[in-house]
Design a protein around this motif. Structure first.
Motif, PDB file in Angstrom:
ATOM      1  N   VAL A  22      33.367   9.666  18.062  1.00  0.00           N
ATOM      2  CA  VAL A  22      32.116   8.529  18.454  1.00  0.00           C
ATOM      3  C   VAL A  22      30.607   9.233  17.753  1.00  0.00           C
ATOM      4  O   VAL A  22      29.876   8.416  16.941  1.00  0.00           O
ATOM      5  CB  VAL A  22      32.229   7.952  19.851  1.00  0.00           C
ATOM      6  CG1 VAL A  22      30.666   7.653  20.125  1.00  0.00           C
ATOM      7  CG2 VAL A  22      33.811   7.587  19.882  1.00  0.00           C
ATOM      8  N   ILE A  23      30.787  10.083  18.158  1.00  0.00           N
ATOM      9  CA  ILE A  23      29.204  11.324  17.872  1.00  0.00           C
ATOM     10  C   ILE A  23      29.720  11.188  16.320  1.00  0.00           C
ATOM     11  O   ILE A  23      28.456  10.813  16.043  1.00  0.00           O
ATOM     12  CB  ILE A  23      29.522  12.780  18.826  1.00  0.00           C
ATOM     13  CG1 ILE A  23      29.077  12.349  20.015  1.00  0.00           C
ATOM     14  CG2 ILE A  23      28.131  12.577  17.837  1.00  0.00           C
ATOM     15  CD1 ILE A  23      29.657  13.539  20.450  1.00  0.00           C
ATOM     16  N   ALA A  24      30.662  11.244  15.452  1.00  0.00           N
ATOM     17  CA  ALA A  24      30.594  11.436  14.158  1.00  0.00           C
ATOM     18  C   ALA A  24      29.926   9.961  13.274  1.00  0.00           C
ATOM     19  O   ALA A  24      29.503   9.860  12.517  1.00  0.00           O
ATOM     20  CB  ALA A  24      31.980  11.805  13.431  1.00  0.00           C
ATOM     21  N   VAL A  25      30.259   9.277  14.090  1.00  0.00           N
ATOM     22  CA  VAL A  25      30.610   7.734  13.452  1.00  0.00           C
ATOM     23  C   VAL A  25      28.929   7.200  13.617  1.00  0.00           C
ATOM     24  O   VAL A  25      27.740   7.067  13.308  1.00  0.00           O
ATOM     25  CB  VAL A  25      31.407   6.756  14.441  1.00  0.00           C
ATOM     26  CG1 VAL A  25      30.442   5.003  14.301  1.00  0.00           C
ATOM     27  CG2 VAL A  25      32.216   6.917  14.143  1.00  0.00           C
ATOM     28  N   PHE A  26      28.238   7.348  15.422  1.00  0.00           N
ATOM     29  CA  PHE A  26      26.676   7.387  15.259  1.00  0.00           C
ATOM     30  C   PHE A  26      26.016   8.156  14.524  1.00  0.00           C
ATOM     31  O   PHE A  26      24.656   8.060  14.041  1.00  0.00           O
ATOM     32  CB  PHE A  26      26.552   8.266  17.228  1.00  0.00           C
ATOM     33  CG  PHE A  26      24.959   8.078  17.196  1.00  0.00           C
ATOM     34  CD1 PHE A  26      24.668   6.529  17.792  1.00  0.00           C
ATOM     35  CD2 PHE A  26      24.557   8.984  18.007  1.00  0.00           C
ATOM     36  CE1 PHE A  26      23.323   6.863  18.131  1.00  0.00           C
ATOM     37  CE2 PHE A  26      22.976   9.201  18.541  1.00  0.00           C
ATOM     38  CZ  PHE A  26      22.769   7.150  18.668  1.00  0.00           C
ATOM     39  N   GLU A  27      25.976   9.187  13.976  1.00  0.00           N
ATOM     40  CA  GLU A  27      25.464  10.231  13.479  1.00  0.00           C
ATOM     41  C   GLU A  27      25.844   9.617  11.973  1.00  0.00           C
ATOM     42  O   GLU A  27      24.300   9.514  11.006  1.00  0.00           O
ATOM     43  CB  GLU A  27      26.361  12.501  13.406  1.00  0.00           C
ATOM     44  CG  GLU A  27      25.799  12.371  14.743  1.00  0.00           C
ATOM     45  CD  GLU A  27      24.313  12.455  14.678  1.00  0.00           C
ATOM     46  OE1 GLU A  27      23.533  12.897  14.069  1.00  0.00           O
ATOM     47  OE2 GLU A  27      24.017  12.576  16.760  1.00  0.00           O
ATOM     48  N   ALA A  28      26.187   8.844  11.272  1.00  0.00           N
ATOM     49  CA  ALA A  28      27.172   8.948  10.156  1.00  0.00           C
ATOM     50  C   ALA A  28      25.614   7.347  10.128  1.00  0.00           C
ATOM     51  O   ALA A  28      24.836   7.190   9.116  1.00  0.00           O
ATOM     52  CB  ALA A  28      28.445   8.189   9.921  1.00  0.00           C
ATOM     53  N   LEU A  97      26.775  15.062   6.637  1.00  0.00           N
ATOM     54  CA  LEU A  97      27.664  16.158   6.701  1.00  0.00           C
ATOM     55  C   LEU A  97      27.685  16.459   7.875  1.00  0.00           C
ATOM     56  O   LEU A  97      29.189  16.853   8.031  1.00  0.00           O
ATOM     57  CB  LEU A  97      26.309  17.261   6.017  1.00  0.00           C
ATOM     58  CG  LEU A  97      26.948  18.942   6.192  1.00  0.00           C
ATOM     59  CD1 LEU A  97      28.203  18.672   4.958  1.00  0.00           C
ATOM     60  CD2 LEU A  97      25.949  19.953   5.377  1.00  0.00           C
ATOM     61  N   GLU A  98      26.414  16.430   9.217  1.00  0.00           N
ATOM     62  CA  GLU A  98      26.762  16.574  10.411  1.00  0.00           C
ATOM     63  C   GLU A  98      28.211  15.630  10.799  1.00  0.00           C
ATOM     64  O   GLU A  98      29.514  15.756  11.534  1.00  0.00           O
ATOM     65  CB  GLU A  98      26.169  16.370  11.559  1.00  0.00           C
ATOM     66  CG  GLU A  98      26.464  16.757  12.436  1.00  0.00           C
ATOM     67  CD  GLU A  98      25.335  16.465  13.734  1.00  0.00           C
ATOM     68  OE1 GLU A  98      25.620  15.912  15.036  1.00  0.00           O
ATOM     69  OE2 GLU A  98      24.546  16.139  13.399  1.00  0.00           O
ATOM     70  N   ALA A  99      28.293  14.086  10.686  1.00  0.00           N
ATOM     71  CA  ALA A  99      29.344  12.998  10.328  1.00  0.00           C
ATOM     72  C   ALA A  99      30.650  13.486  10.575  1.00  0.00           C
ATOM     73  O   ALA A  99      31.452  13.580  10.782  1.00  0.00           O
ATOM     74  CB  ALA A  99      29.217  11.974   9.791  1.00  0.00           C
ATOM     75  N   TRP A 100      30.223  14.170   8.589  1.00  0.00           N
ATOM     76  CA  TRP A 100      31.924  13.975   8.050  1.00  0.00           C
ATOM     77  C   TRP A 100      32.213  15.461   8.408  1.00  0.00           C
ATOM     78  O   TRP A 100      33.692  16.018   8.832  1.00  0.00           O
ATOM     79  CB  TRP A 100      31.557  15.163   6.443  1.00  0.00           C
ATOM     80  CG  TRP A 100      33.254  15.698   5.993  1.00  0.00           C
ATOM     81  CD1 TRP A 100      33.798  14.413   5.581  1.00  0.00           C
ATOM     82  CD2 TRP A 100      33.132  16.566   5.622  1.00  0.00           C
ATOM     83  NE1 TRP A 100      34.834  15.296   4.274  1.00  0.00           N
ATOM     84  CE2 TRP A 100      34.567  16.598   5.033  1.00  0.00           C
ATOM     85  CE3 TRP A 100      32.364  18.092   6.082  1.00  0.00           C
ATOM     86  CZ2 TRP A 100      34.993  17.468   5.013  1.00  0.00           C
ATOM     87  CZ3 TRP A 100      33.493  18.806   6.012  1.00  0.00           C
ATOM     88  CH2 TRP A 100      34.394  19.153   4.742  1.00  0.00           C
TER      89      TRP A 100
END
Length: 159
Positions: A22-28, A97-100
């Motif tokens: 969920v956080i990865a999608v938000f950061e992306a 990069l963080e999202a990945w």
């Protein structure tokens, strides 16, 4: 039969934690928006920003020769726009990069996300007191949840 790991909530597959995705999608999403904003700055250049600033000055009868307005007016030039676009572009790449890394459950991404979200907490708390309302409260709550989820991930990993 005994547990192979002493931590009662240990999950050997960090991918199983849905909060990371969920956080990865938000950061992306933040990264993509930042890249679009940087592209827009580069494509449009300083002219629309200067028009917007002059409309703002006229609408609110601001003094264009003093304070932040004067500084902003001087900063809106091709070099300033290129610098702003580069900074926003770098921010976007960092968020992607963080999202990945979060999507792939990398510990370094949890560290990056936890620290970067925690840095905003004092500003979020200030905003809540300076501009009380549901939006300020929601932003603070989301950042607290992000910090908690990523800190939990790091604790489970024992980092």
């Amino acid at each position: 039969m005994t547990d192979a790991h002493p931590h009662p909530h240990y999950n050997p597959d960090p991918h199983a934690h849905p909060g990371l995705h969920v956080i990865a999608v938000f950061e992306a999403a933040k990264g993509v928006l930042a890249l679009l904003a940087a592209s827009g700055l580069e494509i449009l250049g300083p002219a629309p920003l200067q028009r917007w600033l002059h409309e703002l000055i006229a609408r609110f009868s601001l003094d264009p020769g003093h304070g932040a307005i004067a500084w902003l007016n001087g900063a809106i030039n091709p070099d300033g726009v290129h610098l702003a676009a580069a900074a926003v572009f770098a921010y976007g790449l960092l968020r992607l990069l963080e999202a990945w890394g979060l999507w792939r459950a990398k510990a370094w991404a949890s560290w990056l996300g936890c620290i970067s979200a925690a840095i905003y907490l004092p500003l979020d708390i200030y905003a809540l007191f300076a501009h009380p309302g549901w939006l300020s409260a929601a932003v603070l709550a989301v950042n607290l949840i992000v910090v908690a989820v990523l800190a939990r991930d790091l604790v489970v990993r024992r980092y």
